[in-house]
Scaffold this motif. Structure first.
Motif, PDB file in Angstrom:
ATOM      1  N   PHE A 265       0.835  -1.206   0.000  1.00  0.00           N
ATOM      2  CA  PHE A 265       0.000   0.000   0.000  1.00  0.00           C
ATOM      3  C   PHE A 265       0.871   1.260   0.000  1.00  0.00           C
ATOM      4  O   PHE A 265       0.574   2.229  -0.709  1.00  0.00           O
ATOM      5  N   SER A 266       1.938   1.244   0.770  1.00  0.00           N
ATOM      6  CA  SER A 266       2.844   2.397   0.802  1.00  0.00           C
ATOM      7  C   SER A 266       3.500   2.625  -0.556  1.00  0.00           C
ATOM      8  O   SER A 266       3.619   3.765  -1.023  1.00  0.00           O
ATOM      9  N   LEU A 267       3.912   1.525  -1.207  1.00  0.00           N
ATOM     10  CA  LEU A 267       4.487   1.642  -2.547  1.00  0.00           C
ATOM     11  C   LEU A 267       3.467   2.192  -3.536  1.00  0.00           C
ATOM     12  O   LEU A 267       3.783   3.072  -4.362  1.00  0.00           O
ATOM     13  N   LEU A 268       2.225   1.705  -3.454  1.00  0.00           N
ATOM     14  CA  LEU A 268       1.182   2.193  -4.355  1.00  0.00           C
ATOM     15  C   LEU A 268       0.851   3.659  -4.078  1.00  0.00           C
ATOM     16  O   LEU A 268       0.509   4.403  -5.013  1.00  0.00           O
ATOM     17  N   MET A 269       0.954   4.081  -2.828  1.00  0.00           N
ATOM     18  CA  MET A 269       0.736   5.499  -2.522  1.00  0.00           C
ATOM     19  C   MET A 269       1.741   6.371  -3.275  1.00  0.00           C
ATOM     20  O   MET A 269       1.385   7.401  -3.852  1.00  0.00           O
ATOM     21  N   VAL A 270       3.009   5.946  -3.276  1.00  0.00           N
ATOM     22  CA  VAL A 270       4.041   6.710  -3.987  1.00  0.00           C
ATOM     23  C   VAL A 270       3.777   6.695  -5.489  1.00  0.00           C
ATOM     24  O   VAL A 270       3.866   7.727  -6.169  1.00  0.00           O
ATOM     25  N   LEU A 271       3.435   5.521  -6.018  1.00  0.00           N
ATOM     26  CA  LEU A 271       3.205   5.409  -7.461  1.00  0.00           C
ATOM     27  C   LEU A 271       1.988   6.200  -7.906  1.00  0.00           C
ATOM     28  O   LEU A 271       2.030   6.914  -8.927  1.00  0.00           O
ATOM     29  N   TYR A 272       0.898   6.111  -7.151  1.00  0.00           N
ATOM     30  CA  TYR A 272      -0.318   6.828  -7.549  1.00  0.00           C
ATOM     31  C   TYR A 272      -0.179   8.336  -7.327  1.00  0.00           C
ATOM     32  O   TYR A 272      -0.764   9.120  -8.072  1.00  0.00           O
ATOM     33  N   PHE A 273       0.595   8.737  -6.315  1.00  0.00           N
ATOM     34  CA  PHE A 273       0.879  10.164  -6.209  1.00  0.00           C
ATOM     35  C   PHE A 273       1.664  10.637  -7.425  1.00  0.00           C
ATOM     36  O   PHE A 273       1.393  11.716  -7.980  1.00  0.00           O
ATOM     37  N   SER A 274       2.658   9.846  -7.824  1.00  0.00           N
ATOM     38  CA  SER A 274       3.464  10.225  -8.988  1.00  0.00           C
ATOM     39  C   SER A 274       2.599  10.360 -10.227  1.00  0.00           C
ATOM     40  O   SER A 274       2.749  11.317 -11.005  1.00  0.00           O
ATOM     41  N   MET A 275       1.667   9.428 -10.422  1.00  0.00           N
ATOM     42  CA  MET A 275       0.812   9.496 -11.611  1.00  0.00           C
ATOM     43  C   MET A 275      -0.160  10.668 -11.522  1.00  0.00           C
ATOM     44  O   MET A 275      -0.394  11.359 -12.526  1.00  0.00           O
ATOM     45  N   ALA A 276      -0.729  10.903 -10.346  1.00  0.00           N
ATOM     46  CA  ALA A 276      -1.628  12.056 -10.194  1.00  0.00           C
ATOM     47  C   ALA A 276      -0.869  13.352 -10.432  1.00  0.00           C
ATOM     48  O   ALA A 276      -1.383  14.283 -11.066  1.00  0.00           O
ATOM     49  N   TYR A 277       0.367  13.414  -9.951  1.00  0.00           N
ATOM     50  CA  TYR A 277       1.195  14.608 -10.143  1.00  0.00           C
ATOM     51  C   TYR A 277       1.537  14.795 -11.615  1.00  0.00           C
ATOM     52  O   TYR A 277       1.468  15.909 -12.150  1.00  0.00           O
ATOM     53  N   LEU A 278       1.938  13.712 -12.284  1.00  0.00           N
ATOM     54  CA  LEU A 278       2.300  13.807 -13.700  1.00  0.00           C
ATOM     55  C   LEU A 278       1.098  14.175 -14.556  1.00  0.00           C
ATOM     56  O   LEU A 278       1.220  14.963 -15.507  1.00  0.00           O
ATOM     57  N   VAL A 331     -12.562   4.895 -11.796  1.00  0.00           N
ATOM     58  CA  VAL A 331     -11.352   4.117 -12.041  1.00  0.00           C
ATOM     59  C   VAL A 331     -10.808   4.372 -13.446  1.00  0.00           C
ATOM     60  O   VAL A 331      -9.590   4.502 -13.644  1.00  0.00           O
ATOM     61  N   LEU A 332     -11.684   4.478 -14.444  1.00  0.00           N
ATOM     62  CA  LEU A 332     -11.257   4.592 -15.836  1.00  0.00           C
ATOM     63  C   LEU A 332     -10.940   6.023 -16.246  1.00  0.00           C
ATOM     64  O   LEU A 332     -10.137   6.241 -17.151  1.00  0.00           O
ATOM     65  N   PHE A 333     -11.584   7.011 -15.619  1.00  0.00           N
ATOM     66  CA  PHE A 333     -11.302   8.393 -15.963  1.00  0.00           C
ATOM     67  C   PHE A 333      -9.900   8.733 -15.464  1.00  0.00           C
ATOM     68  O   PHE A 333      -9.617   8.617 -14.270  1.00  0.00           O
ATOM     69  N   PRO A 334      -8.982   9.131 -16.342  1.00  0.00           N
ATOM     70  CA  PRO A 334      -7.562   9.227 -15.949  1.00  0.00           C
ATOM     71  C   PRO A 334      -7.295  10.119 -14.751  1.00  0.00           C
ATOM     72  O   PRO A 334      -6.480   9.775 -13.885  1.00  0.00           O
ATOM     73  N   PHE A 335      -7.963  11.269 -14.646  1.00  0.00           N
ATOM     74  CA  PHE A 335      -7.632  12.217 -13.584  1.00  0.00           C
ATOM     75  C   PHE A 335      -8.164  11.780 -12.220  1.00  0.00           C
ATOM     76  O   PHE A 335      -7.640  12.192 -11.192  1.00  0.00           O
ATOM     77  N   SER A 336      -9.199  10.958 -12.182  1.00  0.00           N
ATOM     78  CA  SER A 336      -9.689  10.435 -10.903  1.00  0.00           C
ATOM     79  C   SER A 336      -9.171   9.025 -10.634  1.00  0.00           C
ATOM     80  O   SER A 336      -9.336   8.511  -9.526  1.00  0.00           O
ATOM     81  N   SER A 337      -8.544   8.410 -11.639  1.00  0.00           N
ATOM     82  CA  SER A 337      -8.100   7.024 -11.505  1.00  0.00           C
ATOM     83  C   SER A 337      -7.118   6.798 -10.348  1.00  0.00           C
ATOM     84  O   SER A 337      -7.272   5.826  -9.598  1.00  0.00           O
ATOM     85  N   PRO A 338      -6.092   7.665 -10.139  1.00  0.00           N
ATOM     86  CA  PRO A 338      -5.187   7.397  -9.002  1.00  0.00           C
ATOM     87  C   PRO A 338      -5.900   7.376  -7.660  1.00  0.00           C
ATOM     88  O   PRO A 338      -5.582   6.548  -6.796  1.00  0.00           O
TER      89      PRO A 338
END
Length: 399
Positions: A265-278, A331-338
């Motif tokens: 979960f901690s790893l996914l938090m970092v990854l999904y933050f990165s994707m939301a940021y990008l 889930v499918l809408f890119p900006f809300s997906s993370p």
């Protein structure tokens, strides 16, 4: 492609070094102290979502005659006290009511909060400590009213470690916290991409870079440099937070555990933050490509910021609707997906779906970056098909 990646790395290293070693970076680290109000506002919405899922159902494992009497009493009292003040009762058909079977039933049935067994004169309420203490008074009232006795019934309580229902509530709390942290960090940090691009446009630095390096590499490098800076800031804030928590002390085992476990979960938090940021940062790059002044930047970025709050509220309200069309759209809408996917990580234990979601978000990020580059070329570099047509027309007409 290799040349673009190399050039992007050069730009990222240049921007990252310039930001990290600047005097303003220290004040940037103080940024989270100011927008804590967003977390308070999210807590209000979180309480509403909690009410949606916290609908207690207590199983009844007593004789059929007494069970019918208990349900009739509950229906009668609900008319005067209100249905929300009393737990819903469900008769468990063909259930032995033995202690071992009760524990198994509670762990396997997520809908059940607790189980009443024994008799109406000596009822036994079994469940998690939190649920039993919450509902033992109401169950005793129902039993006394059913028997028409003026003396209190002898209610026995038995605690189990964690029921399916309490586990679901704990996972919901983790999902809410994960989403709130993601939106808070994204909104604090993503805007710096826009200000950095506009500053370099004003100083004509971006045009000098564009003469030597492909625009795709410049935008990609700037985006990842700002992401690196954001991750450094998060690492500092996390270290301070954990240090304070260790000094204060507390029961770490009481933290609600996500379905995938804390390490993943901690790893996914970092990854999904990165994707939301990008995703948001690439959109801000497109805005920076269209804007020529700071006023235009503020005008164009405001709808994006408000839109980001809307997609966050979409994902936040879909936490309790796993598998429903609204949740699938989030889930499918890119900006809300993370935000929707980090909630799934807290509530669902399958890992493969996160790989697909991260790939989808990454592809959409590259599409936005490509579109932002096209806008920049048209509006700033005055290149592209429209600019070429205008130049050709000028040469033909002599104007």
């Amino acid at each position: 492609m290799i040349e673009i990646i190399r050039a992007a790395f050069v730009i990222a290293r240049r921007d990252f070094t310039a930001i990290i070693f600047s005097k303003s970076f220290f004040f940037f680290l103080l940024g989270p102290l100011f927008p804590l109000g967003i977390g308070v506002a999210a807590g209000g919405l979180g309480s509403q979502v909690s009410r949606d899922i916290d609908n207690p159902v207590i199983g009844v494992a007593i004789s059929a005659e007494e069970a019918d009497l208990l349900l009739a009493t509950r229906l009668r009292l609900a008319r005067s006290l209100g249905s929300k003040t009393l737990p819903e009762l469900v008769i468990l058909q063909d259930f032995s009511g033995q202690e071992a079977d009760i524990v198994t039933k509670l762990n396997s049935e997520k809908a059940l909060t607790a189980i009443v067994s024994g008799t109406l004169a000596t009822p036994v309420l079994t469940g998690s400590e939190r649920d039993v203490k919450r509902w033992q008074g109401k169950i005793a009232l129902l039993a006394e009213t059913s028997l028409s006795q003026h003396t209190a019934v002898d209610l026995e309580t038995r605690f189990v470690g964690q029921t399916g229902s309490s586990s679901e509530r704990n996972q919901l709390l983790t999902a809410q916290a994960g989403q709130a942290i993601l939106i808070l960090l994204t909104m604090i940090l993503a805007g710096m991409v826009l200000s950095n691009l506009v500053e370099e446009k004003t100083n004509k630095i971006i045009e000098i870079l564009a003469a030597a390096i492909p625009m795709d590499a410049i935008f990609l490098g700037k985006l990842f440099a700002m992401l690196g800076m954001a991750l450094v800031g998060i690492a500092v804030w996390s270290s301070i937070g954990f240090s304070v928590a260790l000094l204060v002390g507390g029961n770490w085992n009481a933290l609600p555990s996500p379905a995938v476990g804390w390490p993943i979960f901690s790893l996914l938090m970092v990854l999904y933050f990165s994707m939301a940021y990008l995703l948001l940062g690439s959109l801000f790059l497109g805005i920076g490509a269209m804007a020529t002044t700071v006023r235009e930047v503020q005008t164009l970025s405001m709808p994006v910021t408000m839109g980001q709050l809307l997609v966050f509220f979409l994902a936040y309200s879909a936490i309790t609707k796993l598998g429903e069309p609204m949740e699938w759209f989030a889930v499918l809408f890119p900006f809300s997906s993370p935000f929707a996917m980090i909630a799934r990580a807290a509530q669902m234990d399958n890992i493969w779906q996160h790989g697909l979601a991260l790939v989808w978000q990454g592809v959409f990020t590259m599409i936005i970056i490509r579109f932002s580059v096209m806008l920049f070329r048209r509006n700033v570099m005055k290149s592209g098909q429209a600019a070429r047509k205008k130049s050709l027309l000028s040469r033909v007409t002599g104007k």
